[in-house]
Design an enzyme around this catalytic site. Structure first.
Site, PDB file in Angstrom:
ATOM      1  N   GLY A 182      19.455 -42.814 -51.869  1.00  0.00           N
ATOM      2  CA  GLY A 182      20.485 -42.801 -50.829  1.00  0.00           C
ATOM      3  C   GLY A 182      21.205 -44.124 -50.631  1.00  0.00           C
TER       4      GLY A 182
ATOM      5  N   GLY B  69      13.659 -38.849 -53.001  1.00  0.00           N
ATOM      6  CA  GLY B  69      12.244 -38.842 -53.396  1.00  0.00           C
ATOM      7  C   GLY B  69      12.035 -38.468 -54.855  1.00  0.00           C
TER       8      GLY B  69
HETATM    9  C1  3PG Z   1      15.748 -34.347 -49.687  1.00  0.00           C
HETATM   10  O1  3PG Z   1      16.695 -34.263 -48.901  1.00  0.00           O
HETATM   11  O2  3PG Z   1      15.177 -35.425 -49.954  1.00  0.00           O
HETATM   12  C2  3PG Z   1      15.325 -33.096 -50.384  1.00  0.00           C
HETATM   13  O3  3PG Z   1      16.038 -32.009 -49.904  1.00  0.00           O
HETATM   14  C3  3PG Z   1      13.826 -32.894 -50.258  1.00  0.00           C
HETATM   15  O4  3PG Z   1      13.472 -32.724 -48.917  1.00  0.00           O
HETATM   16  P1  3PG Z   1      11.976 -33.027 -48.455  1.00  0.00           P
HETATM   17  O5  3PG Z   1      11.782 -34.491 -48.593  1.00  0.00           O
HETATM   18  O6  3PG Z   1      11.891 -32.525 -47.043  1.00  0.00           O
HETATM   19  O7  3PG Z   1      11.063 -32.247 -49.388  1.00  0.00           O
HETATM   20 MG    MG Z   2      13.111 -36.539 -48.831  1.00  0.00          MG
END
Ligand code: 3PG
Ligand code: MG
Length: 399
Positions: free
Chosen positions: A357, A380
């Site tokens: 991000g 992630g």
């Molecule tokens: C995100 O926005 O990082 C993905 O959609 C994954 O979401 P999560 O971290 O809630 O699994």
């Molecule tokens: Mg996430």
């Protein structure tokens, strides 16, 4: 490289019910208006490719973290119209993702149209990767397509379990992502450079440990560089620094040395007494940081030298800013290095892959995002890939 099944491996799709896992977990404001539709745009070509072949497309996604309960504020309903606008397909919303009512609606839908199913995380079986829940999801489809790289680090029913029940393939966006990542770290052209920035070593330990084994140049920026400098005896004043990680930092330096990876830390730094836009600041060498000063950016000499490292490299992986780029003038090194990378990339001399991000925001700020070979919008999942981990959602699609 492992090879992945793609849409063409699914055969003729006219009249077939295809479940598409998207990541519609998009940022929204308090009025539930979408503030960034990148993830909708990203799945659009796959939905169109399927509907063009006459498939009935059922879109699966999570939104937020409702923890297995129905949370109305996390309904996917507000996504149906934006999805219809993006794809140009008739798009219906159903307020569940499993069950007979879903099946009946799907039977009645026309070929080449789309149904958006409700948030899969409203069911506890999703995050538990429960086999019965995965079977229930699969019951309303004839095939499964995953187009959500940003969810592939989750072994959930809609990303992993479902592939045990249906012919499964990677969508167009996921396929493009996997090719780019393979070119960057799987079988890259060398030398490979990596920029790892951000506030803390503690959040990127596994990334650093994996990368020193795989890349030729590891460029460390952001607050985490202070931890490495302090571990080498530099007085970093009141800079953000994880002093308790000095041993860990020295370990990583030693691993880099034995793996033949050159670790690049700043040799000059930008200092200020407060973290505020336009704060009084000065650039110095490493031996002159005052007790009441903090390091907020890499200095111009170091940033320029990093441009030379990139000019000698063939491949670059980037995650995390070089300094406190949100606040001018502490964005200078991030912008300098990003521009150097962007120019080399645009002229075909450097393959550039970035993700995370903050990183996307930093590259947009520098105005070079378009010049990069590939930018991942995953958070992630991109980090876990940089950590060298197997992503369960990807492994499930291997041939
Ligand atoms: C995100 O926005 O990082 C993905 O959609 C994954 O979401 P999560 O971290 O809630 O699994
Ligand atoms: Mg996430």
């Amino acid at each position: 490289m492992a090879t992945f099944k793609n849409i063409s491996d699914l055969g003729a799709l006219e009249g077939k019910r295809v479940l598409v896992r998207a990541d519609l977990n998009v940022p929204m404001n308090d009025d539930r208006e979408i503030t960034d539709d990148t993830r909708i745009q990203s799945v659009t070509p796959t939905i169109k490719a399927l509907t063009d072949q006459g498939a009935k497309v059922l879109v699966l996604s999570h939104f937020g973290r409702p923890k297995g309960q129905v949370v109305p504020e996390m309904s996917l309903e507000p996504l149906a119209q934006p999805l219809a606008n993006a794809t140009g397909c008739v798009t219906l919303f159903i307020n569940d993702c499993v069950g007979e009512a879903v099946g009946e609606t799907v039977d009645a839908m026309e070929n080449g149209t789309v149904i958006l199913l409700e948030n899969v995380r409203f069911h506890p079986g999703e995050e538990k990767n429960d086999a019965d829940f995965a079977a229930a999801l699969a019951a309303n489809g004839d095939a499964y397509v995953n187009d959500a790289f940003s969810c592939c680090h989750r072994a959930h029913a809609s990303t992993e379990g479902i592939t045990n029940h249906l012919p499964s393939a990677a969508g167009l966006a996921l396929e493009a992502e996997l090719v780019a990542l393979e070119n960057a770290l799987g079988a890259p052209e060398r030398p490979v450079a990596a920029v790892v920035g951000g506030a803390k070593v503690s959040t990127k330990l596994d990334v650093l440990t994996n990368l020193v084994e795989k890349v030729d140049h590891l460029i460390i920026g952001g607050g985490m560089a202070n931890t490495f400098l302090a571990a080498q005896g530099v007085d970093v004043g009141k800079s953000l620094c994880e002093h308790d990680l000095a041993d860990t930092a020295r370990d990583i330096l030693a691993k880099a040395e034995s793996a033949g990876c050159t670790l690049h830390l700043p040799t000059d730094v930008v200092l200020a007494k407060e973290f505020a836009a336009g704060a009084d600041n000065r650039t110095t060498g490493l031996d002159d940081v005052g007790a009441d000063e903090m390091i907020l950016d890499v200095g111009a000499a170091s940033a320029g030298a990093l441009g030379d490292v990139l000019a000698d490299s063939k491949t670059l992986i980037w995650n995390g800013p070089m300094g406190a780029f949100e606040i001018a003038p502490f964005d200078a090194a991030t912008v300098t290095v990003a521009k150097a990378a962007g120019e080399l990339s645009a002229s075909g001399k450097l393959l550039t892959v970035a993700g995370g991000g903050d990183t996307v925001a930093a590259l947009n700020h520098a105005g070079v995002a378009d010049q990069f070979t590939h930018i991942s919008t995953a958070g992630g999942a991109f980090l876990e890939w940089m950590e060298g981990k197997v992503l369960p959602g990807v492994a499930a699609l291997e041939k």
